[in-house]
Enzyme design. Structure first.
Site, PDB file in Angstrom:
ATOM      1  N   HIS A 142       3.100   5.013  -7.062  1.00 24.22           N
ATOM      2  CA  HIS A 142       1.735   4.889  -6.543  1.00 24.22           C
ATOM      3  C   HIS A 142       1.695   5.391  -5.107  1.00 24.22           C
ATOM      4  CE1 HIS A 142       3.682   1.157  -5.316  1.00 24.22           C
ATOM      5  NE2 HIS A 142       2.699   0.889  -4.477  1.00 24.22           N
ATOM      6  N   HIS A 201       1.139   4.080  -2.056  1.00 27.36           N
ATOM      7  CA  HIS A 201       1.481   3.375  -0.805  1.00 27.36           C
ATOM      8  C   HIS A 201       2.653   4.054  -0.093  1.00 27.36           C
ATOM      9  CE1 HIS A 201      -0.615  -0.523  -2.358  1.00 27.36           C
ATOM     10  NE2 HIS A 201      -1.468   0.331  -1.803  1.00 27.36           N
ATOM     11  N   ASP A 253       5.162   3.108   1.550  1.00 26.24           N
ATOM     12  CA  ASP A 253       6.557   2.673   1.377  1.00 26.24           C
ATOM     13  C   ASP A 253       7.157   3.209   0.078  1.00 26.24           C
ATOM     14  OD1 ASP A 253       4.677   0.738   0.266  1.00 26.24           O
ATOM     15  OD2 ASP A 253       6.399  -0.560  -0.157  1.00 26.24           O
ATOM     16  N   HIS A 254       6.356   3.937  -0.707  1.00 29.86           N
ATOM     17  CA  HIS A 254       6.867   4.549  -1.941  1.00 29.86           C
ATOM     18  C   HIS A 254       6.830   6.076  -1.890  1.00 29.86           C
ATOM     19  CE1 HIS A 254       6.940   0.662  -4.188  1.00 29.86           C
ATOM     20  NE2 HIS A 254       6.158   0.361  -3.167  1.00 29.86           N
ATOM     21  N   HIS A 311      -2.056  -3.129  -9.276  1.00 31.66           N
ATOM     22  CA  HIS A 311      -1.616  -3.178  -7.868  1.00 31.66           C
ATOM     23  C   HIS A 311      -2.426  -2.171  -7.055  1.00 31.66           C
ATOM     24  CE1 HIS A 311       0.926  -3.311  -4.346  1.00 31.66           C
ATOM     25  NE2 HIS A 311       1.210  -2.019  -4.478  1.00 31.66           N
ATOM     26  N   ASP A 357       5.270  -1.446  -8.036  1.00 32.83           N
ATOM     27  CA  ASP A 357       4.757  -2.724  -7.541  1.00 32.83           C
ATOM     28  C   ASP A 357       3.869  -3.413  -8.571  1.00 32.83           C
ATOM     29  OD1 ASP A 357       6.110  -2.051  -5.285  1.00 32.83           O
ATOM     30  OD2 ASP A 357       4.354  -1.900  -3.974  1.00 32.83           O
ATOM     31  N   HIS A 387      10.518  -3.506  -5.330  1.00 32.92           N
ATOM     32  CA  HIS A 387      10.918  -4.387  -4.210  1.00 32.92           C
ATOM     33  C   HIS A 387      11.822  -5.493  -4.727  1.00 32.92           C
ATOM     34  CE1 HIS A 387       7.864  -3.002  -1.181  1.00 32.92           C
ATOM     35  NE2 HIS A 387       7.213  -2.647  -2.283  1.00 32.92           N
TER      36      HIS A 387
HETATM   37 ZN   LIG Z   1       5.609  -1.400  -2.279  1.00 34.38          ZN
HETATM   38 ZN   LIG Z   2       2.429  -0.852  -3.216  1.00 33.50          ZN
END
Ligand SMILES: [Zn+2]
Ligand SMILES: [Zn+2]
Length: 263
Positions: free
Chosen positions: A56, A58, A60-61, A115, A135, A175
């Site tokens: 996705h 975000h 952090d990905h 998410h 996530d 995560h």
């Molecule tokens: Zn994440």
């Molecule tokens: Zn996320």
């Protein structure tokens, strides 16, 4: 199919993955956050990263995409609806699309909103089925819906897609939240001895050594997959009397998600 899990050692506790073909060494990097770490892991194992997949949009990905593309020329794959937000996407994916890695790996794209509205999971079929779930599903938990998500859609993804996969499916989330989530399950269902045992085990391990669970195990210890459990329902009714005596599974899921937000 070879899988290398890469612990990002950050506050958000991200996991990144390399999925590689055992014959050719070609690899797909899933949710690269730290490009250097992914390249180093590939080098150590003799893998060549040829594709990148973001579950996705975000950061952090996706933050490692640019470094990996610059170093390897890898193609970037993501949900077609997330492509513009992510940028630099070479292949927009829809439900049912197949991603091949080398000669031996085939992964199916699952369209799994909740998410975020444009989140996908990767499913490897065969005798060692595996789910790379970003996530959406965590060990003993579910993703939050704070940043562009929708708990009702997440419920539908859980019930109509993830819960129907074979119990032997190994779970590879984005995560490491295992101990915290198991504690939440025990708060909701104090009599869950499987969760108590798993929590003791999880607390004894470093996050980078966290166990790989299966979907069958998740069904025993993940409150978000135990929506009909009498203790879960009874405890939820104490907190939300308005849900009535026999709340449906959707209501239980959405209320659990709401509680987890501030827990
Ligand atoms: Zn994440
Ligand atoms: Zn996320």
């Amino acid at each position: 199919m070879l899988v290398e899990r890469i612990w990002a050692a950050n506050d958000l506790r991200n996991f990144q993955y390399l999925i590689a073909c055992s014959q050719t060494g070609e690899a797909l990097a899933v949710d690269p956050l730290d490009g250097r770490q992914c390249l180093e892991t590939a080098r150590r194992h003799g893998f060549t990263i040829t594709q990148i997949l973001n579950t996705h949009e975000h950061r952090d990905h996706t933050a490692g995409n640019a470094e990996l593309v610059a170093a390897t020329g890898a193609k970037v794959l993501a949900h077609a609806g997330a492509a513009r937000t992510i940028g630099g996407v070479d292949r927009g994916l829809a439900r049912g699309d197949v991603i091949k890695v080398g000669r031996t790996v085939e992964l199916e794209a699952l369209d799994t909103p909740g998410h975020t509205l444009t989140h996908l999971c990767l499913l490897a079929h065969g005798d060692a089925p595996a789910l790379f779930c970003g996530d959406t599903l965590f060990n003993a938990g579910a993703g939050n819906c704070h940043n562009g998500g929708d708990p009702e859609l997440l419920y539908e993804t859980f019930v109509n897609q993830l819960a129907r996969l074979p119990d032997a499916t190994r779970v590879f989330p984005g995560h490491e939240y295992m101990a915290r989530n198991l504690a939440f399950t025990l708060d909701r269902e104090p009599g869950n001895s499987d969760a108590a045992k798993a929590l003791a085990e999880a607390r004894a391990l470093k996050p980078e050594d966290a166990r790989i669970t299966t979907l069958g195990e998740e069904k025993r210890v993940n409150a978000f997959l135990r929506l009909q459990n009498p203790e879960v329902v009874a405890r939820l009714r104490e907190r939300f009397p308005e849900i009535g005596e026999k709340p449906d599974a959707r209501t239980v899921f959405v209320k659990l998600r709401e509680l987890r937000n501030s827990w």
